[in-house]
Design a protein around this motif. Sequence first.
Motif, PDB file in Angstrom:
ATOM      1  N   VAL A   1      -9.564  58.088 -13.299  1.00 56.24           N
ATOM      2  CA  VAL A   1      -9.795  58.126 -14.742  1.00 56.24           C
ATOM      3  C   VAL A   1      -8.783  57.254 -15.469  1.00 56.24           C
ATOM      4  O   VAL A   1      -7.567  57.404 -15.291  1.00 56.24           O
ATOM      5  CB  VAL A   1      -9.701  59.574 -15.273  1.00 56.24           C
ATOM      6  N   ASP A   2      -9.276  56.325 -16.277  1.00 55.01           N
ATOM      7  CA  ASP A   2      -8.420  55.482 -17.124  1.00 55.01           C
ATOM      8  C   ASP A   2      -8.902  55.657 -18.562  1.00 55.01           C
ATOM      9  O   ASP A   2      -9.882  55.048 -18.983  1.00 55.01           O
ATOM     10  CB  ASP A   2      -8.515  54.026 -16.689  1.00 55.01           C
ATOM     11  N   ARG A   3      -8.204  56.495 -19.304  1.00 51.20           N
ATOM     12  CA  ARG A   3      -8.647  56.837 -20.660  1.00 51.20           C
ATOM     13  C   ARG A   3      -7.585  56.418 -21.681  1.00 51.20           C
ATOM     14  O   ARG A   3      -6.456  56.890 -21.649  1.00 51.20           O
ATOM     15  CB  ARG A   3      -8.899  58.341 -20.735  1.00 51.20           C
ATOM     16  N   GLY A   4      -7.968  55.479 -22.555  1.00 46.01           N
ATOM     17  CA  GLY A   4      -7.059  55.052 -23.612  1.00 46.01           C
ATOM     18  C   GLY A   4      -5.826  54.344 -23.097  1.00 46.01           C
ATOM     19  O   GLY A   4      -4.731  54.502 -23.622  1.00 46.01           O
ATOM     20  N   GLY A   5      -5.981  53.527 -22.069  1.00 43.17           N
ATOM     21  CA  GLY A   5      -4.832  52.886 -21.445  1.00 43.17           C
ATOM     22  C   GLY A   5      -4.597  51.467 -21.914  1.00 43.17           C
ATOM     23  O   GLY A   5      -4.699  51.147 -23.106  1.00 43.17           O
ATOM     24  N   GLU A   6      -4.297  50.591 -20.951  1.00 34.58           N
ATOM     25  CA  GLU A   6      -3.921  49.219 -21.260  1.00 34.58           C
ATOM     26  C   GLU A   6      -5.040  48.455 -21.952  1.00 34.58           C
ATOM     27  O   GLU A   6      -4.783  47.598 -22.803  1.00 34.58           O
ATOM     28  CB  GLU A   6      -3.515  48.498 -19.969  1.00 34.58           C
TER      29      GLU A   6
ATOM     30  N   THR B   1     -13.546  60.349 -25.804  1.00 33.47           N
ATOM     31  CA  THR B   1     -13.206  59.901 -24.451  1.00 33.47           C
ATOM     32  C   THR B   1     -12.855  61.084 -23.558  1.00 33.47           C
ATOM     33  O   THR B   1     -13.138  61.073 -22.354  1.00 33.47           O
ATOM     34  CB  THR B   1     -12.047  58.886 -24.473  1.00 33.47           C
ATOM     35  N   THR B   2     -12.241  62.121 -24.140  1.00 31.46           N
ATOM     36  CA  THR B   2     -11.984  63.348 -23.382  1.00 31.46           C
ATOM     37  C   THR B   2     -13.302  63.989 -22.964  1.00 31.46           C
ATOM     38  O   THR B   2     -13.459  64.441 -21.818  1.00 31.46           O
ATOM     39  CB  THR B   2     -11.163  64.338 -24.216  1.00 31.46           C
TER      40      THR B   2
ATOM     41  N   ALA C   1     -12.830  54.760 -22.120  1.00 33.58           N
ATOM     42  CA  ALA C   1     -12.654  55.579 -20.920  1.00 33.58           C
ATOM     43  C   ALA C   1     -13.386  54.887 -19.781  1.00 33.58           C
ATOM     44  O   ALA C   1     -14.547  54.486 -19.931  1.00 33.58           O
ATOM     45  CB  ALA C   1     -13.209  56.985 -21.131  1.00 33.58           C
ATOM     46  N   PHE C   2     -12.694  54.712 -18.640  1.00 37.44           N
ATOM     47  CA  PHE C   2     -13.278  54.055 -17.477  1.00 37.44           C
ATOM     48  C   PHE C   2     -13.138  54.986 -16.272  1.00 37.44           C
ATOM     49  O   PHE C   2     -12.112  55.641 -16.095  1.00 37.44           O
ATOM     50  CB  PHE C   2     -12.580  52.724 -17.193  1.00 37.44           C
TER      51      PHE C   2
END
Length: 323
Positions: A139-144, A308-309, A165-166
């Motif tokens: 899970v990549d949520r709200g990252g780079e 995204t959550t 969100a990915f």
Amino acid sequence: MLQSSETNSAEALVCFRPAAVGDLAEYKENYPTAYAAPVARYLDEAAKCPVSHGIATNGTSTLFPFLLAPVARYDFGWILSLGPKSPPDSSVLHGFASVDPNIAGGEAKAIEFVYFIYGARNPAGSLPLRTFGPWRVRVDRGGEFDTQFQRALTAQHVPIIVGSAFFDITRESDTALSATAKDRVLSRLEDRIAEGLTNEGFERVPDEELTDADGNSFDDRLRQLIQQNFRPYGQPGRPREFGELIVMKKTRQLNCLSNQGLVMAVIFSMKPIQNVASDYGSTGLILEGLGSCGPSSSTAKRYLGNLTTDAERWVTDEVKKHQ
């Protein structure tokens, strides 16, 4: 020639030798007809290497060794992941690069290189990993992505706030599903995100609203943009391909400033890597808040974060059904 270094606690080794500039140009020009098939076979055989992680694909310029970057420009190459770890922390990159003419006395020169890195810190390793039986969801949520995208929008004075969100999907099992079965799983994940957004008041944008006066669709433009900017040279038949793109919008009950804003949502998927049994592709959600739901609205920022959550919950709930 040989160089070695240590970076980010990883051991690195770079070997290179002269290459013919004409060979690089000839490869690029005739790739589809003369080299696509041999490269595909090369990657397939490399993926079978006993010390590999089973993933061999075309390299990108971001993988070019920093020891060579001051004097050469990456042209093309191929990378093989190594070791038993998941995700792998070691790899070998075989490629070709053009030498800076200022370094080469004004002449056009090139090099062939091999770049081995062992024990690299993988950014994905710090991302949450959800496990459901044989399934793994990274899970990549709200990252780079959000940070860089928002920075670019701000620099251009574009009043849009971004949330994303990915989800990378893998399955550790002795039984591999067919490509068609994998596509069905990925499609269902996209549909589940769309269902969740529909329950939140989003509406699917009709195709005619996504087509400009010249008949070009948003779908086609987005695919072309990513192919041009993120797809390494010479990958017919081997890159990660797009699945379906779903575009949705919400204009009512947003609770933003004056309730006159707009939130757009793009749901997309990237198909599994070919011939990698454990890879099931990835799906993602990109949200954009505009108008009164733009950067000036703290409510909008919280709202995109909550969505995204929710998307993470929708995806993981769906994956659980396939245990």
